[in-house]
Design a protein around this motif. Structure first.
Motif, short mmCIF file in Angstrom:
data_model
loop_
_atom_site.label_atom_id
_atom_site.label_comp_id
_atom_site.label_asym_id
_atom_site.label_seq_id
_atom_site.Cartn_x
_atom_site.Cartn_y
_atom_site.Cartn_z
N VAL A 3 2.89 8.93 0.84
CA VAL A 3 2.71 9.75 -0.05
C VAL A 3 1.05 9.46 -0.57
O VAL A 3 0.50 10.44 -0.48
CB VAL A 3 3.50 9.19 -1.46
N VAL A 4 0.58 8.37 -0.62
CA VAL A 4 -0.88 8.27 -0.77
C VAL A 4 -1.88 8.99 0.36
O VAL A 4 -2.70 9.31 0.05
CB VAL A 4 -1.17 6.85 -0.73
N THR A 5 -1.43 8.82 1.66
CA THR A 5 -2.01 9.67 2.72
C THR A 5 -2.06 10.96 2.21
O THR A 5 -3.21 11.59 2.33
CB THR A 5 -1.59 9.46 3.94
N ILE B 188 -1.61 12.54 -0.39
CA ILE B 188 -2.22 12.97 -1.84
C ILE B 188 -3.84 12.92 -1.66
O ILE B 188 -4.81 13.51 -2.20
CB ILE B 188 -1.77 11.97 -3.08
N ILE B 189 -4.40 11.74 -1.04
CA ILE B 189 -5.62 11.29 -1.09
C ILE B 189 -6.08 11.36 0.39
O ILE B 189 -6.68 12.43 0.72
CB ILE B 189 -6.03 9.67 -1.53
N ASP B 190 -5.92 10.45 1.10
CA ASP B 190 -6.52 10.60 2.47
C ASP B 190 -5.92 9.14 3.48
O ASP B 190 -5.33 8.24 2.97
CB ASP B 190 -7.89 10.39 2.55
N PRO B 191 -6.02 9.33 4.94
CA PRO B 191 -5.57 8.24 5.61
C PRO B 191 -5.86 6.83 5.17
O PRO B 191 -5.11 5.70 5.36
CB PRO B 191 -5.92 8.57 6.86
N PHE B 192 -7.20 6.75 4.86
CA PHE B 192 -7.69 5.14 4.45
C PHE B 192 -7.18 4.59 3.51
O PHE B 192 -6.76 3.75 3.30
CB PHE B 192 -9.21 5.43 4.35
N ALA B 193 -6.82 5.53 2.22
CA ALA B 193 -6.31 5.00 1.06
C ALA B 193 -5.07 4.56 1.29
O ALA B 193 -4.39 3.77 0.78
CB ALA B 193 -6.35 6.14 0.01
N ILE C 213 -3.74 0.83 0.95
CA ILE C 213 -2.80 0.51 -0.12
C ILE C 213 -1.74 -0.25 0.69
O ILE C 213 -0.96 -1.27 0.07
CB ILE C 213 -2.21 1.65 -0.82
N ALA C 214 -1.17 -0.04 1.92
CA ALA C 214 -0.18 -0.36 2.53
C ALA C 214 -0.72 -1.99 2.89
O ALA C 214 0.32 -2.76 2.67
CB ALA C 214 -0.02 0.24 3.97
N GLY C 215 -1.80 -1.94 3.46
CA GLY C 215 -2.17 -3.47 3.65
C GLY C 215 -2.12 -4.14 2.43
O GLY C 215 -1.71 -5.65 2.69
N ILE C 216 -2.69 -3.81 1.21
CA ILE C 216 -2.29 -4.73 -0.03
C ILE C 216 -1.12 -5.02 -0.48
O ILE C 216 -0.66 -6.23 -0.70
CB ILE C 216 -3.07 -4.01 -1.10
#
Length: 358
Positions: A330-332, A334-339, A343-346
């Motif tokens: 979802v984050v990718t 909506i925002i981009d692959p780095f985000a 978020i996944a790493g955190i």
């Protein structure tokens, strides 16, 4: 007759690369400097016997075009993204990053990229609704009937471009810097948006090099090893690093049917040298004058929504631990692959600490 089969495989990948090269031109990337990326990658593959060629990749072009506000920002994104990938490739960190994140999270990122591509395709179609609708309808119907991306991109681009040319009298004048047979140096700059773009492009390439590299390598019947993937990453990074400063387009890992040819290394080299000739001689801009960027909308939609998203979403959400892969997706999107990967790493670190199953 091996050479003929190699040649046919190479031609089929060239036909797939031409429309995406036109997409690169529509984003302002220069044709002439990109020639040397294909020549360099050909030399590396010939020296080390790599079966994975490089070419224009719709995903990286769409991401760079979406995040870069102008040509200098796009060049800077490609340059700094390639610096990151060079470090990853030469240090052998590619497989270590994937091992840490896990296949479901990486698949979630790629599925999010599929949604990004679909959104870009719809927005492109809105720029010229008639050409866009024809491109999408032809691409969808062709893929349903053939299950072949080469036919999908060829027919959707050709038929929608014919409509634009003969019904709408479409013809564009490409900017001089795109077609000029000279080098124009772009001094890279740094900003938050460029850093974000470079990290996003690097994250996309990490996923693409693993997935596309493994798929291409598996066509030979020999399972690729980490050395092959690190070589692919290093080659792609060095190819982009030099030509980006001259305004050239990025070339990245692709799924290439040349790997299924009798001589996969030779077929891949033939394909890249053909692309180099097309760019060096200026044939691509001549074709691009009559091909609107909207014509690739159908292929991008099929690639994102039908090819990339379902398979990667199934991998991401098919296990027992789906929360982090789902959030990454979802984050990718909506925002981009780095985000998405950040978020996944955190979450991968925090959720076990608080006792929440991921």
């Amino acid at each position: 007759m091996h050479w003929f089969q190699d040649f046919i495989a190479a031609i089929s990948v060239v036909l797939n690369g031409i429309p995406q090269g036109i997409l690169a031109m529509s984003l302002g990337f220069a044709v002439f400097p990109t020639t040397f990326s294909f020549v360099f990658a050909s030399a590396v593959n010939g020296t080390f016997g790599s079966v994975a060629p490089l070419s224009f990749q719709a995903e990286s072009l769409a991401l760079t075009g979406g995040l870069g506000k102008d040509m200098r920002e796009r060049v800077s994104i490609v340059f700094f993204g390639s610096v990151i990938m060079a470090f990853i490739g030469f240090s052998g960190m590619l497989t270590k990053i994937v091992d840490f994140m896990g296949a479901p999270i990486m698949a979630g990122m790629m599925a999010g990229v599929g949604i990004m591509l679909s959104r870009i395709a719809i927005n492109m179609a809105k720029d010229d609704k008639q050409v866009g609708i024809i491109s999408i309808l032809v691409a969808g119907l062709t893929y349903i009937l053939t299950q072949d991306l080469i036919w999908t991109i060829a027919l959707s681009v050709i038929l929608s471009s014919c409509y634009a040319r003969f019904v709408q009298n479409y013809e564009q004048t490409l900017p001089a810097h795109i077609t000029a047979r000279k080098f124009t140096f772009y001094k890279p700059k740094m900003s938050f948006n460029i850093l974000r773009g470079a990290l996003s492009l690097a994250c996309l390439n990490i996923g693409a090099n693993i997935s596309y590299g493994l798929i291409t390598g598996s066509m030979t019947g020999i399972k690729p090893n980490p050395v092959d993937l690190n070589l692919l990453t290093s080659t792609q990074a060095l190819a982009d690093m030099g030509t980006s400063l001259l305004g050239g387009a990025p070339v990245e890992a692709i799924i290439s049917v040349t790997a299924s040819a009798p001589e996969p290394v030779i077929a891949g080299i033939m394909m890249m040298l053909m692309m180099a000739i097309i760019l060096f001689t200026g044939w691509l801009p001549k074709i691009g004058k009559y091909v609107p960027s909207t014509s690739i909308a159908g292929f991008l939609l099929v690639l994102g929504a039908v090819v990339i998203f379902p398979a990667d979403a199934a991998t991401a959400l098919g296990g027992t631990q789906i929360i982090i892969p789902a959030i990454t997706l979802v984050v990718t999107a909506i925002i981009d692959p780095f985000a998405g990967l950040l978020i996944a790493g955190i979450l991968k670190f925090l959720l076990p600490v608080v006792g929440f199953g991921a």
